[in-house]
Design a protein around this motif. Structure first.
Motif, PDB file in Angstrom:
ATOM      1  N   LEU A  18       0.860  -1.179   0.000  1.00  0.00           N
ATOM      2  CA  LEU A  18       0.000   0.000   0.000  1.00  0.00           C
ATOM      3  C   LEU A  18       0.901   1.234   0.000  1.00  0.00           C
ATOM      4  CD1 LEU A  18      -1.211  -2.345   2.101  1.00  0.00           C
ATOM      5  CD2 LEU A  18      -3.152  -0.778   2.090  1.00  0.00           C
ATOM      6  N   PHE A  19       0.820   2.014  -1.058  1.00  0.00           N
ATOM      7  CA  PHE A  19       1.678   3.181  -1.230  1.00  0.00           C
ATOM      8  C   PHE A  19       0.951   4.467  -0.878  1.00  0.00           C
ATOM      9  CE2 PHE A  19       3.708   0.256  -4.269  1.00  0.00           C
ATOM     10  CZ  PHE A  19       5.069   0.480  -4.022  1.00  0.00           C
ATOM     11  N   ASP A  20       1.604   5.313  -0.097  1.00  0.00           N
ATOM     12  CA  ASP A  20       1.216   6.707  -0.032  1.00  0.00           C
ATOM     13  C   ASP A  20       1.541   7.323  -1.399  1.00  0.00           C
ATOM     14  OD1 ASP A  20       0.632   9.333   1.162  1.00  0.00           O
ATOM     15  OD2 ASP A  20       2.790   9.629   0.994  1.00  0.00           O
ATOM     16  N   MET A  21       1.050   8.511  -1.666  1.00  0.00           N
ATOM     17  CA  MET A  21       1.251   9.119  -2.983  1.00  0.00           C
ATOM     18  C   MET A  21       2.163  10.333  -2.939  1.00  0.00           C
ATOM     19  SD  MET A  21      -1.671  10.325  -5.717  1.00  0.00           S
ATOM     20  CE  MET A  21      -2.094  11.874  -4.884  1.00  0.00           C
ATOM     21  N   ASP A  22       1.675  11.459  -2.376  1.00  0.00           N
ATOM     22  CA  ASP A  22       2.455  12.694  -2.380  1.00  0.00           C
ATOM     23  C   ASP A  22       3.739  12.532  -1.577  1.00  0.00           C
ATOM     24  OD1 ASP A  22       0.654  14.853  -3.680  1.00  0.00           O
ATOM     25  OD2 ASP A  22      -0.691  13.846  -2.274  1.00  0.00           O
ATOM     26  N   GLY A  23       4.876  12.747  -2.230  1.00  0.00           N
ATOM     27  CA  GLY A  23       6.154  12.639  -1.557  1.00  0.00           C
ATOM     28  C   GLY A  23       6.723  11.245  -1.529  1.00  0.00           C
ATOM     29  N   PRO A 114      -0.818  -7.654  -4.942  1.00  0.00           N
ATOM     30  CA  PRO A 114      -1.897  -6.653  -4.906  1.00  0.00           C
ATOM     31  C   PRO A 114      -1.371  -5.292  -4.440  1.00  0.00           C
ATOM     32  CG  PRO A 114      -2.606  -8.710  -3.897  1.00  0.00           C
ATOM     33  CD  PRO A 114      -1.134  -8.836  -4.113  1.00  0.00           C
ATOM     34  N   LEU A 115      -1.834  -4.241  -5.098  1.00  0.00           N
ATOM     35  CA  LEU A 115      -1.341  -2.891  -4.824  1.00  0.00           C
ATOM     36  C   LEU A 115      -2.487  -1.947  -4.514  1.00  0.00           C
ATOM     37  CD1 LEU A 115       1.265  -2.395  -7.711  1.00  0.00           C
ATOM     38  CD2 LEU A 115       1.674  -3.224  -5.393  1.00  0.00           C
ATOM     39  N   ALA A 116      -2.242  -1.074  -3.537  1.00  0.00           N
ATOM     40  CA  ALA A 116      -3.198  -0.014  -3.218  1.00  0.00           C
ATOM     41  C   ALA A 116      -2.477   1.318  -3.180  1.00  0.00           C
ATOM     42  CB  ALA A 116      -3.877  -0.273  -1.880  1.00  0.00           C
ATOM     43  N   LEU A 117      -3.183   2.362  -3.564  1.00  0.00           N
ATOM     44  CA  LEU A 117      -2.733   3.736  -3.387  1.00  0.00           C
ATOM     45  C   LEU A 117      -3.577   4.311  -2.257  1.00  0.00           C
ATOM     46  CD1 LEU A 117      -0.837   5.876  -4.706  1.00  0.00           C
ATOM     47  CD2 LEU A 117      -2.812   6.621  -6.035  1.00  0.00           C
ATOM     48  N   VAL A 118      -2.936   4.796  -1.205  1.00  0.00           N
ATOM     49  CA  VAL A 118      -3.652   5.295  -0.025  1.00  0.00           C
ATOM     50  C   VAL A 118      -3.157   6.713   0.247  1.00  0.00           C
ATOM     51  CG1 VAL A 118      -4.203   4.925   2.405  1.00  0.00           C
ATOM     52  CG2 VAL A 118      -3.850   2.958   0.898  1.00  0.00           C
ATOM     53  N   THR A 138      -3.376  -0.088 -12.675  1.00  0.00           N
ATOM     54  CA  THR A 138      -2.037  -0.230 -12.102  1.00  0.00           C
ATOM     55  C   THR A 138      -2.141  -0.545 -10.614  1.00  0.00           C
ATOM     56  OG1 THR A 138      -1.092   1.306 -13.709  1.00  0.00           O
ATOM     57  CG2 THR A 138       0.164   0.938 -11.688  1.00  0.00           C
ATOM     58  N   PHE A 139      -3.046   0.145  -9.939  1.00  0.00           N
ATOM     59  CA  PHE A 139      -3.326  -0.122  -8.532  1.00  0.00           C
ATOM     60  C   PHE A 139      -4.682  -0.814  -8.446  1.00  0.00           C
ATOM     61  CE2 PHE A 139      -0.502   3.489  -8.728  1.00  0.00           C
ATOM     62  CZ  PHE A 139       0.474   3.165  -7.790  1.00  0.00           C
ATOM     63  N   ASP A 140      -4.743  -1.901  -7.700  1.00  0.00           N
ATOM     64  CA  ASP A 140      -5.999  -2.635  -7.548  1.00  0.00           C
ATOM     65  C   ASP A 140      -7.038  -1.805  -6.807  1.00  0.00           C
ATOM     66  OD1 ASP A 140      -5.149  -5.427  -8.552  1.00  0.00           O
ATOM     67  OD2 ASP A 140      -3.602  -4.926  -7.078  1.00  0.00           O
ATOM     68  N   VAL A 141      -6.563  -0.967  -5.896  1.00  0.00           N
ATOM     69  CA  VAL A 141      -7.445  -0.159  -5.050  1.00  0.00           C
ATOM     70  C   VAL A 141      -6.841   1.234  -4.932  1.00  0.00           C
ATOM     71  CG1 VAL A 141      -8.200   0.166  -2.653  1.00  0.00           C
ATOM     72  CG2 VAL A 141      -8.374  -2.090  -3.720  1.00  0.00           C
ATOM     73  N   VAL A 142      -7.683   2.260  -4.991  1.00  0.00           N
ATOM     74  CA  VAL A 142      -7.241   3.640  -4.758  1.00  0.00           C
ATOM     75  C   VAL A 142      -8.114   4.231  -3.658  1.00  0.00           C
ATOM     76  CG1 VAL A 142      -6.951   5.942  -5.732  1.00  0.00           C
ATOM     77  CG2 VAL A 142      -6.435   3.923  -7.133  1.00  0.00           C
ATOM     78  N   VAL A 143      -7.491   4.595  -2.555  1.00  0.00           N
ATOM     79  CA  VAL A 143      -8.196   5.228  -1.429  1.00  0.00           C
ATOM     80  C   VAL A 143      -7.754   6.680  -1.372  1.00  0.00           C
ATOM     81  CG1 VAL A 143      -8.514   5.258   1.077  1.00  0.00           C
ATOM     82  CG2 VAL A 143      -8.337   3.071  -0.127  1.00  0.00           C
ATOM     83  N   THR A 144      -8.687   7.589  -1.585  1.00  0.00           N
ATOM     84  CA  THR A 144      -8.385   9.014  -1.562  1.00  0.00           C
ATOM     85  C   THR A 144      -9.035   9.681  -0.359  1.00  0.00           C
ATOM     86  OG1 THR A 144     -10.259   9.403  -3.048  1.00  0.00           O
ATOM     87  CG2 THR A 144      -8.093   9.166  -4.068  1.00  0.00           C
ATOM     88  N   ASP A 183       6.164   8.578   3.278  1.00  0.00           N
ATOM     89  CA  ASP A 183       7.219   9.583   3.420  1.00  0.00           C
ATOM     90  C   ASP A 183       6.949  10.563   4.554  1.00  0.00           C
ATOM     91  OD1 ASP A 183       6.607  12.625   1.834  1.00  0.00           O
ATOM     92  OD2 ASP A 183       5.085  11.075   2.028  1.00  0.00           O
ATOM     93  N   SER A 184       5.821  10.421   5.252  1.00  0.00           N
ATOM     94  CA  SER A 184       5.476  11.403   6.280  1.00  0.00           C
ATOM     95  C   SER A 184       5.278  10.743   7.637  1.00  0.00           C
ATOM     96  CB  SER A 184       4.192  12.159   5.905  1.00  0.00           C
ATOM     97  OG  SER A 184       3.046  11.357   6.115  1.00  0.00           O
ATOM     98  N   ARG A 185       5.475  11.511   8.668  1.00  0.00           N
ATOM     99  CA  ARG A 185       5.274  11.027  10.030  1.00  0.00           C
ATOM    100  C   ARG A 185       3.790  10.719  10.266  1.00  0.00           C
ATOM    101  NH1 ARG A 185      10.061  12.533  12.738  1.00  0.00           N
ATOM    102  NH2 ARG A 185       9.108  12.329  14.794  1.00  0.00           N
ATOM    103  N   THR A 186       2.925  11.555   9.715  1.00  0.00           N
ATOM    104  CA  THR A 186       1.487  11.343   9.841  1.00  0.00           C
ATOM    105  C   THR A 186       1.075  10.034   9.183  1.00  0.00           C
ATOM    106  OG1 THR A 186       1.120  13.728   9.843  1.00  0.00           O
ATOM    107  CG2 THR A 186      -0.768  12.339   9.324  1.00  0.00           C
TER     108      THR A 186
END
Length: 236
Positions: A18-23, A114-118, A138-144, A183-186
């Protein structure tokens, strides 16, 4: 003498990533910083790059409330849509992928992981980034961040991503064996609270003390089996 296998066995692969996006996948943080400084200063407030960096990973509506307190005389959704529109335009103009990100996503896809964008960002920006990584599918799931769930650092975004991956793949997928990349502490707080092994890859914010299970300097040269070994090494 028997020949050595040419690919690592599947039990060395993570069960999902599961990948974060920005940064994390794309270097959009400078676009956010630029848009935030411009917005606050245009309303007579003071804002600096350091102020923006302190909010990296924050949900957009939570961030908008901070900008209101800094003097921005707009509603929450007006602020979100203004900032999002600026960043979407800049990202369409020039999408900067982080080193190794596209190669890692492609390798995981090829191995059937399996890949997700979170992401805390909203759908318009996620659509631009997904296109830059190969387009829909490309991503099986996208959570925005506009789906109505509590934002990071709450565990909800990653729990939702994990649950939707299980639904999409049609097989039980617990968080055990999954990897989150942040990439973030949050974001690290969110993923670890969801019980997911979390890899921090610093961009604009140091992560050495952020609570990630592992911190790597870059995604460059990282392969699917490397993520699998990280999980196995900690959870074996």
């Amino acid at each position: 003498m028997p020949s050595q296998p040419t690919t690592p066995p599947d039990d060395l692969l993570p069960t999902a990533v599961l990948f974060d996006m920005d940064g994390t996948l794309v270097d959009t943080e400078p676009y956010w910083v630029e848009a935030e400084i411009e917005l606050v200063r245009s309303h007579g407030g003071t804002w600096s790059e350091a102020d923006s960096l302190a909010m990296v990973g924050t949900g957009l509506e939570d961030a908008a409330a901070v900008f209101q307190r800094a003097g921005v005389d707009l509603g929450i959704r007006e602020i979100v849509e203004h900032l999002l529109g600026r960043v979407v335009a800049r990202t369409r103009e020039r999408t900067v992928r982080r080193d190794g990100a596209r190669e890692l996503v492609a390798a995981l896809r090829e191995r059937g992981v399996p890949l997700a964008l979170v992401t805390s960002s909203e759908a318009p920006l996620a659509e631009v980034v997904v296109e830059a990584f190969g387009g829909p599918g490309t991503f099986d799931v996208v959570v925005t961040g506009d789906l109505g769930h509590p934002a990071k650092p709450a565990p909800d975004p990653y729990l939702l991503g994990a649950a939707r991956l299980a639904e999409r793949t049609g097989r039980p997928l617990g968080t055990e064996g999954m990897v989150a990349v942040e990439d973030s502490r949050t974001g690290i707080a969110s993923a670890t609270a969801a019980g997911i092994f979390t890899v921090g890859v610093p961009n604009m914010v140091p992560l050495h003390d952020a609570g990630a299970d592992a911190v790597l300097p870059t995604l460059a040269g990282l392969g699917p089996e490397d993520l699998g070994r990280l999980v196995a090494g900690v959870r074996a």
